[in-house]
Motif scaffolding. Structure first.
Motif, PDB file in Angstrom:
ATOM      1  N   ILE A 251       8.037  -6.924   3.383  1.00  0.00           N
ATOM      2  CA  ILE A 251       8.852  -6.119   2.464  1.00  0.00           C
ATOM      3  C   ILE A 251       8.821  -6.722   1.065  1.00  0.00           C
ATOM      4  CG2 ILE A 251      11.225  -5.462   1.896  1.00  0.00           C
ATOM      5  CD1 ILE A 251      11.711  -5.091   4.905  1.00  0.00           C
ATOM      6  N   VAL A 252       8.994  -8.059   0.986  1.00  0.00           N
ATOM      7  CA  VAL A 252       8.958  -8.723  -0.321  1.00  0.00           C
ATOM      8  C   VAL A 252       7.594  -8.533  -0.969  1.00  0.00           C
ATOM      9  CG1 VAL A 252       9.046 -10.952  -1.503  1.00  0.00           C
ATOM     10  CG2 VAL A 252      10.722 -10.422   0.281  1.00  0.00           C
ATOM     11  N   ALA A 253       6.521  -8.678  -0.185  1.00  0.00           N
ATOM     12  CA  ALA A 253       5.170  -8.500  -0.724  1.00  0.00           C
ATOM     13  C   ALA A 253       4.974  -7.075  -1.240  1.00  0.00           C
ATOM     14  CB  ALA A 253       4.130  -8.812   0.356  1.00  0.00           C
ATOM     15  N   ALA A 254       5.441  -6.085  -0.469  1.00  0.00           N
ATOM     16  CA  ALA A 254       5.309  -4.687  -0.886  1.00  0.00           C
ATOM     17  C   ALA A 254       6.099  -4.415  -2.162  1.00  0.00           C
ATOM     18  CB  ALA A 254       5.787  -3.768   0.240  1.00  0.00           C
ATOM     19  N   ILE A 257       4.268  -5.913  -5.182  1.00  0.00           N
ATOM     20  CA  ILE A 257       3.149  -5.059  -5.606  1.00  0.00           C
ATOM     21  C   ILE A 257       3.667  -3.873  -6.417  1.00  0.00           C
ATOM     22  CG2 ILE A 257       1.344  -3.488  -4.784  1.00  0.00           C
ATOM     23  CD1 ILE A 257       1.047  -5.373  -2.348  1.00  0.00           C
ATOM     24  N   ALA A 258       4.702  -3.219  -5.887  1.00  0.00           N
ATOM     25  CA  ALA A 258       5.237  -2.029  -6.545  1.00  0.00           C
ATOM     26  C   ALA A 258       5.871  -2.360  -7.897  1.00  0.00           C
ATOM     27  CB  ALA A 258       6.260  -1.354  -5.633  1.00  0.00           C
ATOM     28  N   PHE A 259       6.708  -3.400  -7.923  1.00  0.00           N
ATOM     29  CA  PHE A 259       7.446  -3.712  -9.146  1.00  0.00           C
ATOM     30  C   PHE A 259       6.541  -4.287 -10.239  1.00  0.00           C
ATOM     31  CE2 PHE A 259      11.441  -3.911  -6.476  1.00  0.00           C
ATOM     32  CZ  PHE A 259      12.031  -2.815  -7.093  1.00  0.00           C
ATOM     33  N   GLU A 264       3.838  -3.357 -15.365  1.00  0.00           N
ATOM     34  CA  GLU A 264       2.641  -3.272 -16.205  1.00  0.00           C
ATOM     35  C   GLU A 264       2.468  -1.864 -16.767  1.00  0.00           C
ATOM     36  OE1 GLU A 264       0.417  -5.718 -17.193  1.00  0.00           O
ATOM     37  OE2 GLU A 264       2.047  -6.961 -16.425  1.00  0.00           O
ATOM     38  N   LEU A 265       2.748  -0.852 -15.947  1.00  0.00           N
ATOM     39  CA  LEU A 265       2.655   0.539 -16.398  1.00  0.00           C
ATOM     40  C   LEU A 265       3.643   0.814 -17.519  1.00  0.00           C
ATOM     41  CD1 LEU A 265       1.712   3.491 -16.205  1.00  0.00           C
ATOM     42  CD2 LEU A 265       3.363   3.798 -14.328  1.00  0.00           C
TER      43      LEU A 265
END
Length: 395
Positions: A251-254, A257-259, A264-265
């Motif tokens: 969950i932390v890894a996901a 990645i998302a955050f 960056e976006l």
């Protein structure tokens, strides 16, 4: 001067919480004063006495030894993989959560942790006048994640009105899970992570007790630890703890990645309009006045404020990764203040986690949590600021 600014910051935090209060007449000022004094004494003892420093070093050494054991397990599974820099973080930091979660699960099955938590919580309740359930939950939140801490008091949920629900939710959001502390210790100075654990417990209770004061009849204030574990053997506890730890790591890894990708976006969009400007810098300028009151030098306050703001809008891991890049360039006071601020779950994503957990326990009360979600985040953030400010007074 730093001490005066720190005192002013504490007064300002209490003032904001008082303005947010649901019931100013029933605020337990005596209990709040006792908890603030406990924070000051704890920080002084840990940082200013030889015994306190020995305790911090001993706890840090114990965690480091556990990290060594956990690393052996990780290396056995993935040691032959040639990893990129990002992969090293996942393997060497996040996967250690599995081992720490296993230890917590076993200690819970053996009733060691629940018993300690019950009696420490009972002592806090007796000294401060706070309800036993809220005190138990606050101590429990030091060791377990937001969901697990709330599930531990699910049998008492029918007694919790909106104010009591706010306090237990604020404690869950304002603290961190012991299963993740091992990961934090590899990213931040250990002494500040470890002192943040008790300070955040008190800070969450202090601010929540101002914002949502409660008076509870004795018959509605009971803590039961009989059913804290559903495991039938120590081996089942180990297996379930490992599975839960693996779930947390993924969950932390996901979320990272998302955050990080989203950040960056957002920065790319901002720079299309304002060349060279980032969301972190915007947040840094917004939080600069608060940072100055917390004791951060003016030359570092924008950068430090950006890191603190990143934690609020994303999560603590994203902010810690950013902080690691610049930490060696900052003063010890800034490192102390920011490190303590980052050591909590106070961010937007926690609102959903807590609301989802309450939904699973009592669907009717989930609506109340969603209703005060923003107020909960503000209160938990104020608690993080309070803990960081107290540490800043002694560094």
């Amino acid at each position: 001067m730093d001490i005066l600014l720190g005192i002013l910051a504490i007064i300002a935090l209490f003032g904001i919480a008082y303005l947010m209060s649901n019931d100013r007449r029933n605020i337990n000022f005596t209990g709040i004063g006792i908890m603030l004094l406990a924070q000051l004494l704890t920080t002084w003892f840990m940082f200013s006495t030889r015994i306190g420093q020995m305790i911090i070093n001993a706890i840090s050494d114990a965690f480091n030894k556990l990290i060594e054991f956990g690393t052996e397990g990780v290396n056995f599974v993935v040691g032959g993989i040639v990893s990129s820099e990002g992969g090293v973080f996942f393997f060497n930091v996040l996967l250690l959560i599995i081992f720490f979660a296993t230890i917590l699960s076993v200690l819970t099955y053996l009733r060691i942790l629940p018993t300690i938590i019950k009696y420490v919580g009972g002592l806090i309740s007796k000294i401060t006048g706070l309800p036993k359930v809220e005190s138990f939950n606050a101590v429990n939140s030091i060791f377990f994640g937001q969901s697990e801490a709330l599930l531990a008091i699910k049998t008492q949920f029918h007694h919790l009105n909106a104010n009591r629900l706010y306090i237990v939710s604020a404690s869950a959001m304002g603290s961190v899970s012991a299963s993740i502390v091992g990961a934090y210790l590899q990213m931040l100075p250990p002494q500040y992570v470890l002192v943040a654990l008790p300070l955040n417990m008190f800070s969450a209770l202090i601010l929540a007790s101002i914002i949502a004061p409660v008076k509870v009849p004795k018959e509605e204030d009971h803590v039961d630890i009989k059913d804290v574990s559903e495991d039938n053997s120590i081996f089942e506890a180990m297996a379930n703890g490992a599975l839960e730890g693996g779930k947390i790591a993924l969950i932390v890894a996901a979320m990272l990645i998302a955050f990080i990708a989203s950040l960056e976006l957002v920065n790319w969009i901002i720079q299309l309009v304002f060349a060279g400007l980032t969301l972190q810098e915007i947040l840094g300028y917004i939080l600069s006045p608060i940072g100055i009151l917390m004791g951060i030098p003016t030359s570092e306050v924008v950068e430090a404020g950006g890191i603190m703001g990143t934690k609020i809008v994303t999560n603590e891991f994203v902010a810690m990764l950013d902080f690691q890049k610049v930490m060696h360039e900052m003063s010890e006071k800034t490192v102390a203040v920011v490190s303590v601020f980052l050591t909590s779950f106070a961010n937007f994503s926690s609102i959903g986690i807590i609301a989802g957990t309450v939904q699973g326990i009592d669907a009717k009360k989930a609506g109340a949590v969603s209703g005060f979600g923003l107020k909960l985040l503000i209160g938990a953030t104020l608690a993080s600021i309070l803990s960081a400010t107290v540490v800043g007074l002694f560094v």
